[in-house]
Design a protein around this motif. Structure first.
Motif, PDB file in Angstrom:
ATOM      1  N   UNK A  82       0.849  -1.196   0.000  1.00  0.00           N
ATOM      2  CA  UNK A  82       0.000   0.000   0.000  1.00  0.00           C
ATOM      3  C   UNK A  82       0.882   1.242   0.000  1.00  0.00           C
ATOM      4  N   UNK A  83       0.415   2.315  -0.575  1.00  0.00           N
ATOM      5  CA  UNK A  83       1.195   3.559  -0.506  1.00  0.00           C
ATOM      6  C   UNK A  83       1.242   4.079   0.927  1.00  0.00           C
ATOM      7  N   UNK A  84       2.283   4.784   1.229  1.00  0.00           N
ATOM      8  CA  UNK A  84       2.399   5.395   2.550  1.00  0.00           C
ATOM      9  C   UNK A  84       1.332   6.463   2.737  1.00  0.00           C
ATOM     10  N   UNK A  85       0.871   6.563   3.975  1.00  0.00           N
ATOM     11  CA  UNK A  85      -0.091   7.633   4.272  1.00  0.00           C
ATOM     12  C   UNK A  85       0.583   8.990   4.106  1.00  0.00           C
ATOM     13  N   UNK A  86      -0.076   9.934   3.510  1.00  0.00           N
ATOM     14  CA  UNK A  86       0.486  11.284   3.435  1.00  0.00           C
ATOM     15  C   UNK A  86       0.563  11.911   4.827  1.00  0.00           C
ATOM     16  N   UNK A  87       1.489  12.807   4.982  1.00  0.00           N
ATOM     17  CA  UNK A  87       1.664  13.486   6.272  1.00  0.00           C
ATOM     18  C   UNK A  87       0.744  14.711   6.311  1.00  0.00           C
ATOM     19  N   UNK A  88      -0.156  14.744   7.284  1.00  0.00           N
ATOM     20  CA  UNK A  88      -1.066  15.902   7.367  1.00  0.00           C
ATOM     21  C   UNK A  88      -0.315  17.152   7.796  1.00  0.00           C
ATOM     22  N   UNK A  89      -0.693  18.291   7.268  1.00  0.00           N
ATOM     23  CA  UNK A  89       0.016  19.530   7.615  1.00  0.00           C
ATOM     24  C   UNK A  89      -0.362  20.087   8.976  1.00  0.00           C
ATOM     25  N   UNK A  90      -1.585  19.757   9.456  1.00  0.00           N
ATOM     26  CA  UNK A  90      -2.032  20.362  10.707  1.00  0.00           C
ATOM     27  C   UNK A  90      -2.391  21.825  10.501  1.00  0.00           C
ATOM     28  N   UNK A  91      -2.495  22.530  11.602  1.00  0.00           N
ATOM     29  CA  UNK A  91      -2.843  23.953  11.529  1.00  0.00           C
ATOM     30  C   UNK A  91      -2.327  24.694  12.743  1.00  0.00           C
ATOM     31  N   UNK A  92      -2.556  26.000  12.737  1.00  0.00           N
ATOM     32  CA  UNK A  92      -2.084  26.820  13.838  1.00  0.00           C
ATOM     33  C   UNK A  92      -2.880  26.548  15.112  1.00  0.00           C
ATOM     34  N   UNK A  93      -4.164  26.251  14.963  1.00  0.00           N
ATOM     35  CA  UNK A  93      -5.011  25.987  16.129  1.00  0.00           C
ATOM     36  C   UNK A  93      -5.666  24.615  16.006  1.00  0.00           C
ATOM     37  N   UNK A  94      -5.849  24.015  17.120  1.00  0.00           N
ATOM     38  CA  UNK A  94      -6.525  22.717  17.148  1.00  0.00           C
ATOM     39  C   UNK A  94      -8.007  22.941  16.816  1.00  0.00           C
ATOM     40  N   UNK A 163     -19.808   1.143  20.484  1.00  0.00           N
ATOM     41  CA  UNK A 163     -19.948   1.604  19.098  1.00  0.00           C
ATOM     42  C   UNK A 163     -21.101   0.855  18.418  1.00  0.00           C
ATOM     43  N   UNK A 164     -22.115   0.481  19.179  1.00  0.00           N
ATOM     44  CA  UNK A 164     -23.219  -0.323  18.617  1.00  0.00           C
ATOM     45  C   UNK A 164     -23.864   0.342  17.417  1.00  0.00           C
ATOM     46  N   UNK A 165     -24.072  -0.454  16.381  1.00  0.00           N
ATOM     47  CA  UNK A 165     -24.701  -0.009  15.117  1.00  0.00           C
ATOM     48  C   UNK A 165     -24.090   1.264  14.528  1.00  0.00           C
ATOM     49  N   UNK A 166     -22.825   1.448  14.787  1.00  0.00           N
ATOM     50  CA  UNK A 166     -22.106   2.628  14.259  1.00  0.00           C
ATOM     51  C   UNK A 166     -21.615   2.341  12.846  1.00  0.00           C
ATOM     52  N   UNK A 167     -21.507   3.401  12.049  1.00  0.00           N
ATOM     53  CA  UNK A 167     -20.926   3.305  10.704  1.00  0.00           C
ATOM     54  C   UNK A 167     -19.601   4.070  10.667  1.00  0.00           C
ATOM     55  N   UNK A 168     -18.557   3.399  10.232  1.00  0.00           N
ATOM     56  CA  UNK A 168     -17.237   4.026  10.070  1.00  0.00           C
ATOM     57  C   UNK A 168     -16.955   4.139   8.577  1.00  0.00           C
ATOM     58  N   UNK A 169     -16.882   5.373   8.099  1.00  0.00           N
ATOM     59  CA  UNK A 169     -16.654   5.632   6.677  1.00  0.00           C
ATOM     60  C   UNK A 169     -15.203   6.103   6.473  1.00  0.00           C
ATOM     61  N   UNK A 170     -14.404   5.235   5.880  1.00  0.00           N
ATOM     62  CA  UNK A 170     -12.971   5.523   5.708  1.00  0.00           C
ATOM     63  C   UNK A 170     -12.734   6.451   4.528  1.00  0.00           C
ATOM     64  N   UNK A 171     -11.580   7.133   4.553  1.00  0.00           N
ATOM     65  CA  UNK A 171     -11.144   7.971   3.433  1.00  0.00           C
ATOM     66  C   UNK A 171     -10.200   7.185   2.536  1.00  0.00           C
ATOM     67  N   UNK A 172      -9.255   7.900   1.914  1.00  0.00           N
ATOM     68  CA  UNK A 172      -8.312   7.268   0.985  1.00  0.00           C
ATOM     69  C   UNK A 172      -7.056   6.728   1.660  1.00  0.00           C
ATOM     70  N   UNK A 173      -6.795   7.163   2.878  1.00  0.00           N
ATOM     71  CA  UNK A 173      -5.615   6.701   3.607  1.00  0.00           C
ATOM     72  C   UNK A 173      -5.974   5.480   4.459  1.00  0.00           C
ATOM     73  N   UNK A 174      -5.065   5.073   5.319  1.00  0.00           N
ATOM     74  CA  UNK A 174      -5.310   3.905   6.155  1.00  0.00           C
ATOM     75  C   UNK A 174      -6.442   4.180   7.146  1.00  0.00           C
ATOM     76  N   UNK A 175      -7.149   3.072   7.501  1.00  0.00           N
ATOM     77  CA  UNK A 175      -8.324   3.193   8.357  1.00  0.00           C
ATOM     78  C   UNK A 175      -8.383   1.958   9.249  1.00  0.00           C
ATOM     79  N   UNK A 176      -8.696   2.126  10.548  1.00  0.00           N
ATOM     80  CA  UNK A 176      -8.711   0.973  11.447  1.00  0.00           C
ATOM     81  C   UNK A 176      -9.782   1.125  12.525  1.00  0.00           C
ATOM     82  N   UNK A 177     -10.235  -0.047  13.036  1.00  0.00           N
ATOM     83  CA  UNK A 177     -11.154  -0.085  14.167  1.00  0.00           C
ATOM     84  C   UNK A 177     -10.639  -1.115  15.156  1.00  0.00           C
TER      85      UNK A 177
END
Length: 220
Positions: A82-94, A163-177
């Motif tokens: 798999x391709x490496x996950x891209x590094x997120x840039x973040x931001x000045x404020x959380x 997490x009963x009956x929860x839906x986890x919708x992944x993006x293009x990068x790695x995703x885990x539960x």
């Protein structure tokens, strides 16, 4: 006077006549030692000892080995690069949705009974996202939407239907539960993206994982 001279002369002549007539003075050594000792040593030692060693060792040692080994393994499962996950840039404020930020990692905590029940949680852009649902019904009937670009993870623990009956919708990068404890992931559905998609469980009820186009999908 003349008679006296004559007498003396006669006496001298007489002494001369009574001497040794060999012509060698008295007491002289007439030993003539002529040593013609010639020692001719004609000892000729001719040693014609010829030692010729003709030792010829001819060996022809040929070791030829031929081996053929074939190791064939057949296994089930999906394992590709798999391709490496891209590094997120973040931001000045959380971002406000985040409980805390560590660099460019946003953590969203739903801790306690029904803490985030029936809520839709959207991970913010420019950050990777970690969602913690800890407690009975903490995120029950909820939805977690990962952002399109960066890694996303969901942890379910602390009670029934965390997490009963929860839906986890992944993006293009790695995703885990990660499902911890009995019945924490009852009727959970994971919709994988093209990145690596992983579910780990120590519960009796496993989530449903839709691998889709994931490059590396692991179910419980």
């Amino acid at each position: 006077m003349r008679g006296l001279l004559w007498l003396l002369g006669f006496t001298a002549i007489g002494q001369g006549c009574g001497g040794d007539r060999t012509g060698v003075p008295a007491g002289g050594d007439s030993d003539t030692d002529t040593d013609a000792d010639t020692d001719a040593d004609a000892d000729t030692d001719t040693d014609a000892d010829t030692d010729t060693d003709t030792d010829t060792d001819t060996g022809s040692n040929t070791n030829t080995g031929t081996g053929t080994g074939t190791d064939t393994g057949t296994g089930t499962g999906t394992s590709t690069d798999c391709p490496r996950d891209p590094v997120p840039p973040g931001g000045e404020r959380c971002p406000a949705v985040c409980s805390s930020c560590d660099g460019s990692v946003c953590t969203i905590d739903c801790i306690g009974v029904e803490a985030c029940v029936s809520q839709t949680i959207d991970c913010p852009p420019d950050y990777s996202c970690e969602v913690n649902c800890d407690g009975a019904d903490a995120c029950d009937e909820g939805v977690v939407n990962c952002n399109d670009e960066f890694a996303c993870s969901l942890r379910c623990a602390g009670g029934v239907d965390a997490c009963g009956t929860l839906s986890l919708n992944c993006g293009n990068a790695s995703c885990s539960i990660d499902c911890e404890g009995a019945d924490s992931c009852l009727e959970v559905v994971v919709d994988c993206g093209p990145g690596a998609c992983t579910a780990t469980c120590d519960a009796e009820a496993f989530p449903t994982v839709d691998c889709g186009a994931s490059c590396d999908c692991t179910e419980c």
